[in-house]
Design an enzyme around this catalytic site. Sequence first.
Site, PDB file in Angstrom:
ATOM      1  N   ASP A  23     -39.380  92.279  -7.487  1.00  0.00           N
ATOM      2  CA  ASP A  23     -40.674  91.536  -7.621  1.00  0.00           C
ATOM      3  C   ASP A  23     -41.288  90.885  -6.149  1.00  0.00           C
ATOM      4  OD1 ASP A  23     -40.528  92.455 -10.177  1.00  0.00           O
ATOM      5  OD2 ASP A  23     -39.918  90.437 -10.896  1.00  0.00           O
ATOM      6  N   GLU A  56     -49.231  95.372 -14.939  1.00  0.00           N
ATOM      7  CA  GLU A  56     -48.731  93.844 -14.462  1.00  0.00           C
ATOM      8  C   GLU A  56     -48.679  94.196 -12.919  1.00  0.00           C
ATOM      9  OE1 GLU A  56     -44.619  93.728 -16.088  1.00  0.00           O
ATOM     10  OE2 GLU A  56     -43.959  95.256 -15.080  1.00  0.00           O
TER      11      GLU A  56
END
Length: 326
Positions: free
Chosen positions: A15, A225
């Site tokens: 991420d 997301e």
Amino acid sequence: MADKQPIVEHLYTADPSAHVFNNRLYVYPSHDRETDIKDNDKGDQYDMADYHVFSMDEVGGPVTDHGVVLKADDIPWVSKQLWAPDAAAKNGKYYLYFPARDKHDIFRIGVAVGDTPEGPFKPEPEPIQGSFSIDPASFVDDDGQAYLYFGGLWGGQLQCYANTEFDASQLGANEPSSGPALSAKVAKLTPDMLSFASAVTDVQLLDAETAQPIAATDHARRFFEAAWLHKYNGKYYFSYSTGDTHFLAYGIGDSPLGPFTYAGRILDPVIGWTTHHSIAEFKGKWWLFYHDATLSGGRNHLRCVKIREIVYDDQGKILLKDPQPT
Ligand code: FUB
């Protein structure tokens, strides 16, 4: 074409949110760790407990690990799962935004403040009021106004907020199976960067031909997301993961608040279930920061951050500089 190497191999990282601060490239990733927790749709296997910050002078050059800059044990409202963070600079301070489950198992978004880009970061005692779900991404526009984008489906709990009130019955659920897709969320930040200055609104993602919202059943294009916002050539680019179809996709708009018109894919599926990224300009080139699970031999929750160069065509569409290995 050989695949890219992870930026570090001594830790599992994922991420990646990249920013250039003081002419140096900083990466704020999740710090994946080993766990015996079985994979489930709630994402319990992503059981991260702290954050490291990494920096470099050159893409491909030596990477400095600045060590642990914030840990779950030091955040009063957090029970577990420090997921995808992001950072911002303003007022001579640095802000680390992060999602985590609170003591009631609900994802909220917190902020921690540091004096330098490499931290350490001191957490505010409570999550940002009005925040929910996961994957905060900050964007500070040229006029100084800062925005926070967030949201994630399934384990990220965004489906619980399909109506204005939190719906706990949707905690184990996935998403609507008809109508428009659920949207990412955005709010303006206050000048001190610690609170929402506006109502939370939907990040509208529209089909280019019909100008209608992308449908919930359109899993190859709908927001799942990993929101990210960057500006190129006066346009705002909203990029995201499509989740269960595993693409990084994007839309282009004229305002940081949207709407954004779907413009295509940035990255095809990588090894591992999740895909998550950021985009930043550094030393005159544009870079895609992303992860895959190659370092762990494909274990979904043990990932590694990589970097690829991107370019823009004359329509402003994003292209990978080198083809993605298949
Ligand atoms: O790292 C935990 C979660 O996996 C992130 O919050 C999502 O974006 C996905 O990458």
